[in-house]
Write a protein that holds these residues in place. Structure first.
Motif, short mmCIF file in Angstrom:
data_model
loop_
_atom_site.label_atom_id
_atom_site.label_comp_id
_atom_site.label_asym_id
_atom_site.label_seq_id
_atom_site.Cartn_x
_atom_site.Cartn_y
_atom_site.Cartn_z
N UNK A 90 0.85 -1.18 0.00
CA UNK A 90 0.00 0.00 0.00
C UNK A 90 0.89 1.23 0.00
N UNK A 91 0.42 2.26 -0.67
CA UNK A 91 1.11 3.54 -0.69
C UNK A 91 0.17 4.56 -0.04
N UNK A 92 0.63 5.13 1.05
CA UNK A 92 -0.13 6.14 1.79
C UNK A 92 0.40 7.51 1.38
N UNK A 130 -6.20 -5.50 0.87
CA UNK A 130 -7.50 -4.86 1.03
C UNK A 130 -7.75 -4.30 2.43
N UNK A 131 -7.22 -4.95 3.45
CA UNK A 131 -7.43 -4.44 4.81
C UNK A 131 -6.77 -3.09 4.99
N UNK A 132 -5.55 -2.93 4.48
CA UNK A 132 -4.89 -1.62 4.53
C UNK A 132 -5.77 -0.57 3.89
N UNK A 133 -6.33 -0.90 2.73
CA UNK A 133 -7.11 0.07 1.98
C UNK A 133 -8.37 0.48 2.74
N UNK A 134 -9.08 -0.49 3.27
CA UNK A 134 -10.31 -0.20 4.02
C UNK A 134 -10.00 0.65 5.25
N UNK A 135 -8.99 0.25 6.00
CA UNK A 135 -8.64 1.00 7.21
C UNK A 135 -8.10 2.37 6.85
N UNK A 136 -7.29 2.45 5.81
CA UNK A 136 -6.77 3.75 5.36
C UNK A 136 -7.88 4.72 5.02
N UNK A 137 -8.89 4.24 4.31
CA UNK A 137 -10.02 5.11 3.98
C UNK A 137 -10.77 5.56 5.23
N UNK A 190 4.33 -4.04 11.35
CA UNK A 190 3.95 -4.56 12.66
C UNK A 190 3.06 -3.60 13.44
N UNK A 191 2.90 -2.38 12.93
CA UNK A 191 2.01 -1.41 13.57
C UNK A 191 0.58 -1.77 13.22
N UNK A 192 -0.28 -1.87 14.22
CA UNK A 192 -1.67 -2.30 14.04
C UNK A 192 -2.56 -1.12 13.65
N UNK A 193 -2.81 -1.00 12.35
CA UNK A 193 -3.63 0.10 11.84
C UNK A 193 -5.05 0.06 12.40
N UNK A 194 -5.62 -1.14 12.46
CA UNK A 194 -6.99 -1.27 12.94
C UNK A 194 -7.11 -0.84 14.40
N UNK A 195 -6.18 -1.27 15.21
CA UNK A 195 -6.22 -0.87 16.62
C UNK A 195 -6.05 0.65 16.77
#
Length: 75
Positions: free
Chosen positions: A17-19, A35-42, A60-65
Motif C-alpha cells: 500500500x502507498x499512503x 485490502x485491509x490496509x485500503x479499508x482501514x486507510x479510507x 507490525x504497527x496495528x492500523x486497525x487498533x
C-alpha cells in the motif's frame, strides 16, 4: 496534492500500500493485494485520524487498533 508517500508491504511480492501525505495529514491510499490496509486507510482519512508515515510504514504497527483507539465513543 501530496508532498510525500509512505510504503507498507512489499512491492516485489505484489502486496503493498502507498499512503499519500501532505505534511502530517493523510490524504489518500492506493493498495495492491492489501485490502485491509485500503479499508482501514479510507476510514482513517474519513475520521480525520492522525497517523504518521513511520507508523503506516511499519507492517507490525496495528492500523486497525490505532483507528479503533482514535474513533472510540466515550460515554
Amino acid at each position: 496534492g501530496h508532498t510525500h508517500v509512505a510504503l507498507r508491504g512489499n512491492p516485489e511480492q505484489g502486496q503493498f500500500s502507498v499512503f499519500c501525505f501532505n505534511g502530517s495529514r493523510l490524504l489518500g491510499i492506493e493498495s495492491v493485494n492489501r485490502p485491509t490496509d485500503h479499508i482501514i486507510g479510507r476510514r482513517l482519512i474519513g475520521n480525520h485520524v492522525r497517523i504518521t508515515p513511520q507508523q503506516v510504514s511499519d507492517v507490525n504497527f496495528d492500523l486497525k487498533r490505532h483507528l479503533e483507539r482514535h474513533t472510540a465513543v466515550h460515554t
